[in-house]
Design a protein around this motif. Structure first.
Motif, PDB file in Angstrom:
ATOM      1  N   PHE A  22       0.865  -1.179   0.000  1.00  0.00           N
ATOM      2  CA  PHE A  22       0.000   0.000   0.000  1.00  0.00           C
ATOM      3  C   PHE A  22       0.899   1.226   0.000  1.00  0.00           C
ATOM      4  O   PHE A  22       1.843   1.297   0.781  1.00  0.00           O
ATOM      5  N   ALA A  23       0.612   2.185  -0.870  1.00  0.00           N
ATOM      6  CA  ALA A  23       1.490   3.357  -1.028  1.00  0.00           C
ATOM      7  C   ALA A  23       0.739   4.647  -0.722  1.00  0.00           C
ATOM      8  O   ALA A  23      -0.473   4.752  -0.949  1.00  0.00           O
ATOM      9  N   ASP A  24       1.500   5.632  -0.223  1.00  0.00           N
ATOM     10  CA  ASP A  24       0.949   6.960  -0.007  1.00  0.00           C
ATOM     11  C   ASP A  24       2.088   7.956   0.122  1.00  0.00           C
ATOM     12  O   ASP A  24       3.224   7.578   0.422  1.00  0.00           O
ATOM     13  N   GLU A  25       1.770   9.230  -0.096  1.00  0.00           N
ATOM     14  CA  GLU A  25       2.728  10.322   0.041  1.00  0.00           C
ATOM     15  C   GLU A  25       2.173  11.329   1.034  1.00  0.00           C
ATOM     16  O   GLU A  25       0.962  11.447   1.201  1.00  0.00           O
ATOM     17  N   SER A  26       3.091  12.046   1.667  1.00  0.00           N
ATOM     18  CA  SER A  26       2.674  13.043   2.640  1.00  0.00           C
ATOM     19  C   SER A  26       3.740  14.121   2.745  1.00  0.00           C
ATOM     20  O   SER A  26       4.872  13.921   2.331  1.00  0.00           O
ATOM     21  N   GLY A  27       3.386  15.245   3.340  1.00  0.00           N
ATOM     22  CA  GLY A  27       4.338  16.317   3.560  1.00  0.00           C
ATOM     23  C   GLY A  27       4.094  16.977   4.901  1.00  0.00           C
ATOM     24  O   GLY A  27       2.980  16.947   5.430  1.00  0.00           O
ATOM     25  N   GLN A  28       5.140  17.543   5.465  1.00  0.00           N
ATOM     26  CA  GLN A  28       5.039  18.218   6.751  1.00  0.00           C
ATOM     27  C   GLN A  28       5.906  19.460   6.718  1.00  0.00           C
ATOM     28  O   GLN A  28       7.064  19.405   6.327  1.00  0.00           O
ATOM     29  N   SER A  29       5.362  20.566   7.141  1.00  0.00           N
ATOM     30  CA  SER A  29       6.112  21.812   7.179  1.00  0.00           C
ATOM     31  C   SER A  29       7.135  21.779   8.311  1.00  0.00           C
ATOM     32  O   SER A  29       6.895  21.185   9.358  1.00  0.00           O
ATOM     33  N   LEU A  30       8.265  22.410   8.081  1.00  0.00           N
ATOM     34  CA  LEU A  30       9.287  22.510   9.117  1.00  0.00           C
ATOM     35  C   LEU A  30       9.189  23.840   9.865  1.00  0.00           C
ATOM     36  O   LEU A  30      10.060  24.158  10.665  1.00  0.00           O
ATOM     37  N   ARG A  31       8.148  24.590   9.611  1.00  0.00           N
ATOM     38  CA  ARG A  31       7.934  25.865  10.322  1.00  0.00           C
ATOM     39  C   ARG A  31       7.631  25.549  11.782  1.00  0.00           C
ATOM     40  O   ARG A  31       6.867  24.649  12.093  1.00  0.00           O
ATOM     41  N   PRO A  32       8.226  26.291  12.701  1.00  0.00           N
ATOM     42  CA  PRO A  32       7.984  26.017  14.117  1.00  0.00           C
ATOM     43  C   PRO A  32       6.520  26.213  14.497  1.00  0.00           C
ATOM     44  O   PRO A  32       5.811  27.008  13.872  1.00  0.00           O
ATOM     45  N   LEU A  33       6.103  25.499  15.509  1.00  0.00           N
ATOM     46  CA  LEU A  33       4.733  25.605  15.979  1.00  0.00           C
ATOM     47  C   LEU A  33       4.489  26.967  16.624  1.00  0.00           C
ATOM     48  O   LEU A  33       5.391  27.552  17.214  1.00  0.00           O
ATOM     49  N   ARG A  34       3.275  27.425  16.509  1.00  0.00           N
ATOM     50  CA  ARG A  34       2.903  28.628  17.236  1.00  0.00           C
ATOM     51  C   ARG A  34       2.803  28.266  18.705  1.00  0.00           C
ATOM     52  O   ARG A  34       2.149  27.305  19.073  1.00  0.00           O
ATOM     53  N   GLY A  35       3.452  29.030  19.523  1.00  0.00           N
ATOM     54  CA  GLY A  35       3.439  28.717  20.949  1.00  0.00           C
ATOM     55  C   GLY A  35       2.474  29.603  21.707  1.00  0.00           C
ATOM     56  O   GLY A  35       1.943  30.578  21.189  1.00  0.00           O
ATOM     57  N   ARG A  36       2.247  29.258  22.955  1.00  0.00           N
ATOM     58  CA  ARG A  36       1.423  30.077  23.829  1.00  0.00           C
ATOM     59  C   ARG A  36       2.338  30.923  24.690  1.00  0.00           C
ATOM     60  O   ARG A  36       3.462  30.540  24.990  1.00  0.00           O
ATOM     61  N   THR A  37       1.828  32.025  25.102  1.00  0.00           N
ATOM     62  CA  THR A  37       2.610  32.900  25.956  1.00  0.00           C
ATOM     63  C   THR A  37       1.694  33.490  27.013  1.00  0.00           C
ATOM     64  O   THR A  37       0.486  33.258  27.011  1.00  0.00           O
ATOM     65  N   TRP A  38       2.266  34.240  27.881  1.00  0.00           N
ATOM     66  CA  TRP A  38       1.479  34.888  28.926  1.00  0.00           C
ATOM     67  C   TRP A  38       2.053  36.284  29.149  1.00  0.00           C
ATOM     68  O   TRP A  38       3.158  36.589  28.739  1.00  0.00           O
ATOM     69  N   ALA A  39       1.279  37.104  29.801  1.00  0.00           N
ATOM     70  CA  ALA A  39       1.721  38.443  30.181  1.00  0.00           C
ATOM     71  C   ALA A  39       0.910  38.873  31.397  1.00  0.00           C
ATOM     72  O   ALA A  39      -0.154  38.313  31.683  1.00  0.00           O
ATOM     73  N   ARG A  40       1.417  39.858  32.091  1.00  0.00           N
ATOM     74  CA  ARG A  40       0.670  40.399  33.223  1.00  0.00           C
ATOM     75  C   ARG A  40      -0.649  40.989  32.728  1.00  0.00           C
ATOM     76  O   ARG A  40      -0.753  41.422  31.581  1.00  0.00           O
ATOM     77  N   ARG A  41      -1.614  41.001  33.589  1.00  0.00           N
ATOM     78  CA  ARG A  41      -2.916  41.540  33.231  1.00  0.00           C
ATOM     79  C   ARG A  41      -2.750  42.994  32.797  1.00  0.00           C
ATOM     80  O   ARG A  41      -2.059  43.777  33.450  1.00  0.00           O
ATOM     81  N   GLY A  42      -3.341  43.312  31.665  1.00  0.00           N
ATOM     82  CA  GLY A  42      -3.256  44.663  31.127  1.00  0.00           C
ATOM     83  C   GLY A  42      -2.088  44.861  30.164  1.00  0.00           C
ATOM     84  O   GLY A  42      -2.009  45.862  29.484  1.00  0.00           O
ATOM     85  N   GLN A  43      -1.153  43.917  30.120  1.00  0.00           N
ATOM     86  CA  GLN A  43      -0.004  44.003  29.218  1.00  0.00           C
ATOM     87  C   GLN A  43      -0.235  43.042  28.052  1.00  0.00           C
ATOM     88  O   GLN A  43      -0.395  41.846  28.261  1.00  0.00           O
TER      89      GLN A  43
END
Length: 188
Positions: A22-43
């Motif tokens: 059984f055959a198939d092709e695929s691709g995956q981007s090497l772009r880094p994942l979007r991460g989560r961040t935090w900041a103080r309230r109001g910033q």
């Protein structure tokens, strides 16, 4: 397509004592994942992200089975980093090379089951299949039927694993890391 037509590759493989691949092709981007961040309230947090991609990895794989033999995963990977003259992905010649290599590694005829990708049904591939009809028999899956191809599941795990953040993430920068990633998702 009737049920008899769908399983015809099994009887052909039995008659020829062949491997079912059984055959198939695929691709995956090497772009880094979007991460989560935090900041103080109001910033408002500021996350710097480059707009330029860092390339992609393209993968073509075969899952090969034969009664009385252990199953095999045979694949080819191509990394593209945006350099001049670099291959952007898996092409028809790469697919032909993969099939020749599979024939050599398996040491017998192959019954190939794959989808209706343009590269699979084009005149160049048709010529290749006709030239190697002594060891290569091809069956095509119906359109929009990924559940019938076990390689789709492996490729889906490959793609999904690379997208998941956390300790099970499979960060890879090219084909060298691919074997480790496939081992993490349990397909190697």
């Amino acid at each position: 397509m009737g049920e008899g037509d769908l399983a015809a590759y099994k009887s052909v493989a039995r008659e020829q004592n062949a491997w079912i691949c059984f055959a198939d092709e695929s691709g995956q981007s090497l772009r880094p994942l979007r991460g989560r961040t935090w900041a103080r309230r109001g910033q408002t947090p500021i996350v710097c992200v480059t707009g330029k991609g860092s390339g992609r990895v393209s993968l073509a794989g075969l899952v090969c089975v034969k009664p009385g033999q252990r199953s095999r995963l045979i694949y080819r990977a191509v990394a593209y980093h945006g350099r001049k003259g670099e291959k952007k992905g898996i092409g028809i010649t790469d697919l032909q090379s993969l099939l020749r290599s599979a024939h050599h590694l398996l040491g017998g005829p192959i019954v190939l089951v794959w989808d209706n990708l343009n590269a699979h049904v084009g005149p160049t591939m048709r010529t290749f299949i006709d030239a190697h009809d002594d060891w290569l028999t091809v069956f095509r899956l119906p359109a929009y039927a990924p559940e019938l191809n076990p390689v789709e599941r492996s490729m889906g795990q490959f793609e999904g694993q690379a997208d998941q953040p956390g300790p099970t993430q499979c960060p890879f920068t090219g084909p060298r890391d691919l074997r480790r990633c496939l081992g993490l998702i349990g397909t190697a």
